[in-house]
Design a protein around this motif. Structure first.
Motif, PDB file in Angstrom:
ATOM      1  N   ASP A   1      69.679 -32.173 101.124  1.00 56.81           N
ATOM      2  CA  ASP A   1      70.245 -32.941 102.479  1.00 56.81           C
ATOM      3  C   ASP A   1      71.522 -32.710 103.309  1.00 56.81           C
ATOM      4  OD1 ASP A   1      69.166 -34.843 100.930  1.00 56.81           O
ATOM      5  OD2 ASP A   1      70.698 -35.826 100.247  1.00 56.81           O
ATOM      6  N   LEU A   2      71.918 -31.442 102.945  1.00 57.88           N
ATOM      7  CA  LEU A   2      72.602 -30.485 104.571  1.00 57.88           C
ATOM      8  C   LEU A   2      72.519 -30.575 105.851  1.00 57.88           C
ATOM      9  CD1 LEU A   2      74.293 -27.751 101.995  1.00 57.88           C
ATOM     10  CD2 LEU A   2      75.674 -30.515 102.891  1.00 57.88           C
ATOM     11  N   GLU A   3      72.568 -30.175 107.193  1.00 59.66           N
ATOM     12  CA  GLU A   3      71.981 -29.921 107.418  1.00 59.66           C
ATOM     13  C   GLU A   3      72.497 -29.110 107.904  1.00 59.66           C
ATOM     14  OE1 GLU A   3      74.325 -31.220 111.522  1.00 59.66           O
ATOM     15  OE2 GLU A   3      74.261 -33.562 110.778  1.00 59.66           O
ATOM     16  N   GLY A   4      70.661 -28.198 108.515  1.00 61.27           N
ATOM     17  CA  GLY A   4      70.518 -26.817 109.122  1.00 61.27           C
ATOM     18  C   GLY A   4      69.771 -25.586 107.893  1.00 61.27           C
ATOM     19  N   ASP A   5      69.027 -26.806 107.587  1.00 60.00           N
ATOM     20  CA  ASP A   5      67.654 -26.605 106.410  1.00 60.00           C
ATOM     21  C   ASP A   5      67.997 -25.275 105.491  1.00 60.00           C
ATOM     22  OD1 ASP A   5      66.083 -28.203 107.630  1.00 60.00           O
ATOM     23  OD2 ASP A   5      66.018 -26.857 109.529  1.00 60.00           O
ATOM     24  N   PHE A   6      69.046 -25.370 104.620  1.00 56.47           N
ATOM     25  CA  PHE A   6      69.383 -24.305 103.964  1.00 56.47           C
ATOM     26  C   PHE A   6      68.235 -24.670 103.089  1.00 56.47           C
ATOM     27  CE2 PHE A   6      73.897 -25.441 105.184  1.00 56.47           C
ATOM     28  CZ  PHE A   6      74.232 -24.678 105.049  1.00 56.47           C
ATOM     29  N   GLU A   7      68.291 -23.320 102.583  1.00 55.66           N
ATOM     30  CA  GLU A   7      67.043 -23.301 101.458  1.00 55.66           C
ATOM     31  C   GLU A   7      67.998 -22.623  99.479  1.00 55.66           C
ATOM     32  OE1 GLU A   7      63.553 -20.950 101.873  1.00 55.66           O
ATOM     33  OE2 GLU A   7      63.630 -21.494 103.660  1.00 55.66           O
ATOM     34  N   LEU A   8      67.359 -22.750  98.544  1.00 59.36           N
ATOM     35  CA  LEU A   8      68.048 -23.189  97.470  1.00 59.36           C
ATOM     36  C   LEU A   8      66.948 -22.203  96.298  1.00 59.36           C
ATOM     37  CD1 LEU A   8      70.261 -24.196  95.854  1.00 59.36           C
ATOM     38  CD2 LEU A   8      69.072 -25.968  95.521  1.00 59.36           C
ATOM     39  N   LEU A   9      67.600 -20.718  95.603  1.00 60.48           N
ATOM     40  CA  LEU A   9      66.654 -19.819  94.989  1.00 60.48           C
ATOM     41  C   LEU A   9      68.067 -20.275  93.372  1.00 60.48           C
ATOM     42  CD1 LEU A   9      65.202 -17.891  93.593  1.00 60.48           C
ATOM     43  CD2 LEU A   9      66.564 -16.446  94.831  1.00 60.48           C
TER      44      LEU A   9
ATOM     45  N   GLY B   1      58.916 -25.118 100.199  1.00 56.19           N
ATOM     46  CA  GLY B   1      58.583 -24.267 100.775  1.00 56.19           C
ATOM     47  C   GLY B   1      60.576 -24.051 100.576  1.00 56.19           C
ATOM     48  N   ARG B   2      61.521 -24.836 100.473  1.00 57.48           N
ATOM     49  CA  ARG B   2      62.849 -24.972 100.335  1.00 57.48           C
ATOM     50  C   ARG B   2      63.840 -24.214  99.432  1.00 57.48           C
ATOM     51  NH1 ARG B   2      65.600 -29.861 103.324  1.00 57.48           N
ATOM     52  NH2 ARG B   2      67.415 -28.365 103.346  1.00 57.48           N
ATOM     53  N   LEU B   3      62.526 -25.034  98.201  1.00 50.51           N
ATOM     54  CA  LEU B   3      63.668 -24.769  97.146  1.00 50.51           C
ATOM     55  C   LEU B   3      62.573 -23.866  95.939  1.00 50.51           C
ATOM     56  CD1 LEU B   3      65.411 -25.914  94.672  1.00 50.51           C
ATOM     57  CD2 LEU B   3      63.591 -27.636  94.190  1.00 50.51           C
ATOM     58  N   HIS B   4      63.094 -23.107  95.714  1.00 50.65           N
ATOM     59  CA  HIS B   4      62.550 -21.874  94.893  1.00 50.65           C
ATOM     60  C   HIS B   4      63.596 -21.385  92.961  1.00 50.65           C
ATOM     61  CE1 HIS B   4      61.672 -20.951  98.709  1.00 50.65           C
ATOM     62  NE2 HIS B   4      63.017 -21.292  99.105  1.00 50.65           N
ATOM     63  N   LEU B   5      62.618 -20.842  92.829  1.00 50.36           N
ATOM     64  CA  LEU B   5      62.604 -20.741  91.390  1.00 50.36           C
ATOM     65  C   LEU B   5      62.363 -19.446  90.849  1.00 50.36           C
ATOM     66  CD1 LEU B   5      64.195 -22.407  88.124  1.00 50.36           C
ATOM     67  CD2 LEU B   5      61.421 -22.988  87.972  1.00 50.36           C
ATOM     68  N   ILE B   6      63.016 -19.275  89.654  1.00 50.30           N
ATOM     69  CA  ILE B   6      62.766 -17.857  89.373  1.00 50.30           C
ATOM     70  C   ILE B   6      64.010 -17.788  87.422  1.00 50.30           C
ATOM     71  CG2 ILE B   6      63.768 -15.249  88.903  1.00 50.30           C
ATOM     72  CD1 ILE B   6      63.587 -14.483  91.377  1.00 50.30           C
ATOM     73  N   GLN B   7      62.682 -17.885  86.924  1.00 49.07           N
ATOM     74  CA  GLN B   7      62.512 -18.314  85.480  1.00 49.07           C
ATOM     75  C   GLN B   7      62.419 -16.352  85.331  1.00 49.07           C
ATOM     76  OE1 GLN B   7      60.128 -21.283  85.483  1.00 49.07           O
ATOM     77  NE2 GLN B   7      61.034 -21.774  83.480  1.00 49.07           N
ATOM     78  N   ARG B   8      63.888 -16.922  84.007  1.00 49.65           N
ATOM     79  CA  ARG B   8      64.338 -15.017  83.326  1.00 49.65           C
ATOM     80  C   ARG B   8      64.244 -15.414  81.204  1.00 49.65           C
ATOM     81  NH1 ARG B   8      68.488 -12.063  85.538  1.00 49.65           N
ATOM     82  NH2 ARG B   8      69.926 -12.792  85.021  1.00 49.65           N
ATOM     83  N   SER B   9      64.600 -14.451  81.272  1.00 48.01           N
ATOM     84  CA  SER B   9      63.367 -14.213  80.130  1.00 48.01           C
ATOM     85  C   SER B   9      64.931 -15.247  78.310  1.00 48.01           C
ATOM     86  CB  SER B   9      62.666 -13.295  79.347  1.00 48.01           C
ATOM     87  OG  SER B   9      64.263 -12.476  79.258  1.00 48.01           O
TER      88      SER B   9
END
Length: 248
Positions: free
Chosen positions: A27-35, A58-66
């Protein structure tokens, strides 16, 4: 959409916070993406993130680790991802709202508009701005930063801060595979390395509010790494030449 700003949040059992955190950043202004980098949280944190990726394509990304591999290794993996994807401003932030997501905008402005290479959300630049911590923990944190300042010589008041914005050139200049520490000493080592490389670092005053939901990940092992690791890091630096490298 231009890949400009990426916020990296490592998680382990943050189910109570993650949905609200994602929504707030989106919801922040400025099109922050999130990993989100999740270390196989038993509480299903990654499942919630996965479900929300379709809401923020395209804005929320996920890396899953073991498994639980440590804060430092999570951030290093996130930094490499950010550089490979071409982001220009890369942020570190906790998942528990101890860092106010609205302050991401101020950290971004400190770099993008004011010309700094790295901006630190600082609890101690204008006194002691910590809410909901017992006095013993406040004093421990404050004097730990003083100790690090004394040992390293860094002109940074909040040396253990974990709320930061890096420009891509700072991270590209470091050999990320050589960053040694994985706990809170990681935060010190990253600042120390950036400082030794001659980058322009600024502290932006923030108010740090202790988590109200979920469980802290602080442990005695993490604390010992920070205390003794600083001495090791300083001694090693006396025999080391700091030169930028090109990180791909």
């Amino acid at each position: 959409m231009k890949k400009e700003k990426l916020v990296i949040i490592p998680t382990y059992n943050e189910l109570e916070n993650i949905q609200d955190m994602i929504q707030t950043v989106m919801d922040l202004e400025g099109d922050f993406e999130l990993l989100i980098i999740d270390d196989n949280s038993p509480d299903g944190t990654a499942k919630v993130v996965k479900e929300l990726t379709s809401k923020f394509p395209g804005r929320l990304h996920l890396i899953q680790r073991s498994g639980k591999l440590g804060l430092g290794t999570a951030y290093i993996e996130g930094f490499k991802y950010a550089l490979n994807q071409g982001y220009q401003y890369i942020f570190e932030m906790d998942a528990d709202f101890s860092h106010d997501p609205k302050d991401l905008v101020r950290l971004y402005q400190a770099c993008a508009e004011e010309g700094n290479d790295m901006a630190i959300g600082s609890r101690y630049i204008t006194g002691v701005n910590v809410v909901n911590w017992p006095m013993g923990r406040v004093l421990m944190s404050f004097f730990a930063s003083k100790y690090v300042q004394f040992i390293t010589g860094m002109p940074i008041k909040d040396t253990t801060a974990g709320f930061k914005c890096y420009t891509a050139r700072v991270l590209r200049s470091m050999n990320l595979d050589k960053i040694k520490f994985i706990g809170y000493a990681f935060q010190i080592e990253m600042k120390f390395t950036a400082w030794k490389l001659g980058f322009k670092i600024v502290e932006v005053p923030i108010i740090f509010t202790d988590r109200t939901r979920g469980t802290s990940k602080m442990s005695s092992g993490i604390f010992k790494e920070a205390i003794f690791g600083v001495i090791y890091m300083k001694v090693k630096s006396l025999f080391k030449s700091y030169k930028p490298v090109n990180q791909t």
